[in-house]
Design a protein around this motif. Structure first.
Motif, PDB file in Angstrom:
ATOM      1  N   PHE A   1     -54.938  -1.221  11.869  1.00 44.64           N
ATOM      2  CA  PHE A   1     -55.450  -2.416  10.012  1.00 44.64           C
ATOM      3  C   PHE A   1     -54.855  -3.831  11.140  1.00 44.64           C
ATOM      4  O   PHE A   1     -55.073  -4.224  10.323  1.00 44.64           O
ATOM      5  N   ARG A   2     -53.545  -3.867  11.307  1.00 48.42           N
ATOM      6  CA  ARG A   2     -52.863  -5.032  11.427  1.00 48.42           C
ATOM      7  C   ARG A   2     -53.890  -5.549  13.379  1.00 48.42           C
ATOM      8  O   ARG A   2     -53.904  -7.009  12.670  1.00 48.42           O
ATOM      9  N   PHE A   3     -54.054  -5.582  13.715  1.00 47.95           N
ATOM     10  CA  PHE A   3     -54.914  -5.548  15.263  1.00 47.95           C
ATOM     11  C   PHE A   3     -56.246  -6.276  14.198  1.00 47.95           C
ATOM     12  O   PHE A   3     -57.036  -7.179  14.250  1.00 47.95           O
ATOM     13  N   LEU A   4     -56.486  -5.265  13.585  1.00 43.39           N
ATOM     14  CA  LEU A   4     -57.879  -5.297  12.993  1.00 43.39           C
ATOM     15  C   LEU A   4     -57.943  -6.460  12.014  1.00 43.39           C
ATOM     16  O   LEU A   4     -58.813  -7.564  12.355  1.00 43.39           O
ATOM     17  N   PHE A   5     -56.674  -6.637  11.564  1.00 48.05           N
ATOM     18  CA  PHE A   5     -56.253  -8.150  10.658  1.00 48.05           C
ATOM     19  C   PHE A   5     -56.194  -9.048  11.220  1.00 48.05           C
ATOM     20  O   PHE A   5     -56.921 -10.219  10.851  1.00 48.05           O
ATOM     21  N   LEU A   6     -55.796  -8.956  12.432  1.00 46.30           N
ATOM     22  CA  LEU A   6     -54.713  -9.805  13.029  1.00 46.30           C
ATOM     23  C   LEU A   6     -56.398 -10.545  13.996  1.00 46.30           C
ATOM     24  O   LEU A   6     -56.899 -12.293  13.967  1.00 46.30           O
ATOM     25  N   PHE A   7     -57.526  -9.674  14.508  1.00 51.12           N
ATOM     26  CA  PHE A   7     -58.449  -9.896  14.589  1.00 51.12           C
ATOM     27  C   PHE A   7     -59.600 -10.115  14.163  1.00 51.12           C
ATOM     28  O   PHE A   7     -60.120 -11.846  14.188  1.00 51.12           O
ATOM     29  N   LEU A   8     -59.747 -10.463  12.175  1.00 47.90           N
ATOM     30  CA  LEU A   8     -60.726 -10.885  11.668  1.00 47.90           C
ATOM     31  C   LEU A   8     -60.071 -12.177  10.847  1.00 47.90           C
ATOM     32  O   LEU A   8     -60.846 -13.050  11.123  1.00 47.90           O
ATOM     33  N   LEU A   9     -58.591 -12.331  11.126  1.00 45.72           N
ATOM     34  CA  LEU A   9     -57.959 -13.661  10.511  1.00 45.72           C
ATOM     35  C   LEU A   9     -58.236 -14.591  11.996  1.00 45.72           C
ATOM     36  O   LEU A   9     -59.087 -15.678  11.406  1.00 45.72           O
ATOM     37  N   THR A  10     -58.173 -14.288  12.887  1.00 48.06           N
ATOM     38  CA  THR A  10     -58.551 -15.487  14.149  1.00 48.06           C
ATOM     39  C   THR A  10     -59.863 -15.434  14.179  1.00 48.06           C
ATOM     40  O   THR A  10     -59.998 -16.895  14.189  1.00 48.06           O
ATOM     41  N   LEU A  11     -61.412 -14.866  13.804  1.00 43.78           N
ATOM     42  CA  LEU A  11     -62.306 -15.382  14.062  1.00 43.78           C
ATOM     43  C   LEU A  11     -62.804 -16.158  13.051  1.00 43.78           C
ATOM     44  O   LEU A  11     -63.285 -16.783  12.819  1.00 43.78           O
ATOM     45  N   GLY A  12     -61.709 -15.601  11.999  1.00 45.67           N
ATOM     46  CA  GLY A  12     -62.004 -16.640  10.225  1.00 45.67           C
ATOM     47  C   GLY A  12     -61.285 -18.232  10.519  1.00 45.67           C
ATOM     48  O   GLY A  12     -62.162 -19.936  10.111  1.00 45.67           O
ATOM     49  N   VAL A  13     -60.453 -18.504  11.636  1.00 51.32           N
ATOM     50  CA  VAL A  13     -59.913 -19.512  11.576  1.00 51.32           C
ATOM     51  C   VAL A  13     -60.898 -20.339  12.226  1.00 51.32           C
ATOM     52  O   VAL A  13     -60.378 -20.938  12.879  1.00 51.32           O
ATOM     53  N   VAL A  14     -61.205 -19.746  13.749  1.00 57.41           N
ATOM     54  CA  VAL A  14     -62.327 -20.417  14.024  1.00 57.41           C
ATOM     55  C   VAL A  14     -63.561 -20.579  13.636  1.00 57.41           C
ATOM     56  O   VAL A  14     -63.784 -21.855  14.490  1.00 57.41           O
TER      57      VAL A  14
END
Length: 160
Positions: free
Chosen positions: A6-19
């Motif tokens: 879940f932490r990896f998924l959250f970080l991945f989605l957060l990164t995609l949102g920042v992009v």
């Protein structure tokens, strides 16, 4: 194990949102303010908050998303930004060990300058190798880089 997923998924989605936010900033703000680099602000906040070396992998991931929309030869931005964050991580680890606002600002300036220098070197090498490339406008490239360094550092300092 599930928490790490879940932490990896959250970080991945957060990164995609920042992009996506970065693309929104670049394409909607007027001239000097469109040079604010949201990705570097996000990545440097991540480095300062976690103080972990996986910021290099996160920089690689964010710039893989950026390379999907090509503005120049593939890999120039990816290579220069990833190496710049390796330098930034080492610089933070060994030289700027405090978390004061001026140390964080100097780290941002160092990271952006190393990125711009590496970007110029990589762009020069890729243009020397590729015969189909046009002429590099060095003066304009460094003027835009200076806008990026000044505005991004200012926004980062205000947010920090």
């Amino acid at each position: 194990m599930i928490i790490e997923d879940f932490r990896f998924l959250f970080l991945f989605l957060l990164t995609l949102g920042v992009v996506i936010l970065h693309f929104g900033i670049v394409y909607t703000l007027p001239f000097p303010f469109d040079k604010i680099n949201i990705l570097f602000i996000y990545l440097l906040f991540y480095l300062l908050l976690t103080e972990r070396g996986n910021v290099v992998w996160l920089a690689f991931l964010t710039h893989i998303f950026i390379e999907v929309f090509p503005s120049n030869i593939f890999g120039v931005t990816l290579l220069s930004s990833t190496i710049a964050f390796v330098f930034s991580y080492w610089f933070h680890l060994f030289y700027i060990t405090n978390r004061k606002w001026y140390g964080a600002s100097m780290l941002m300036i160092f990271t952006l300058l190393s990125y711009r220098i590496l970007y110029s070197i990589t762009l020069f090498i890729s243009h020397r190798i590729s015969s189909s490339s046009g002429v590099i406008q060095w003066k304009e490239l460094w003027q835009l880089g200076l806008y990026e360094v000044l505005l991004t550092s200012f926004v980062f300092t205000v947010l920090y």
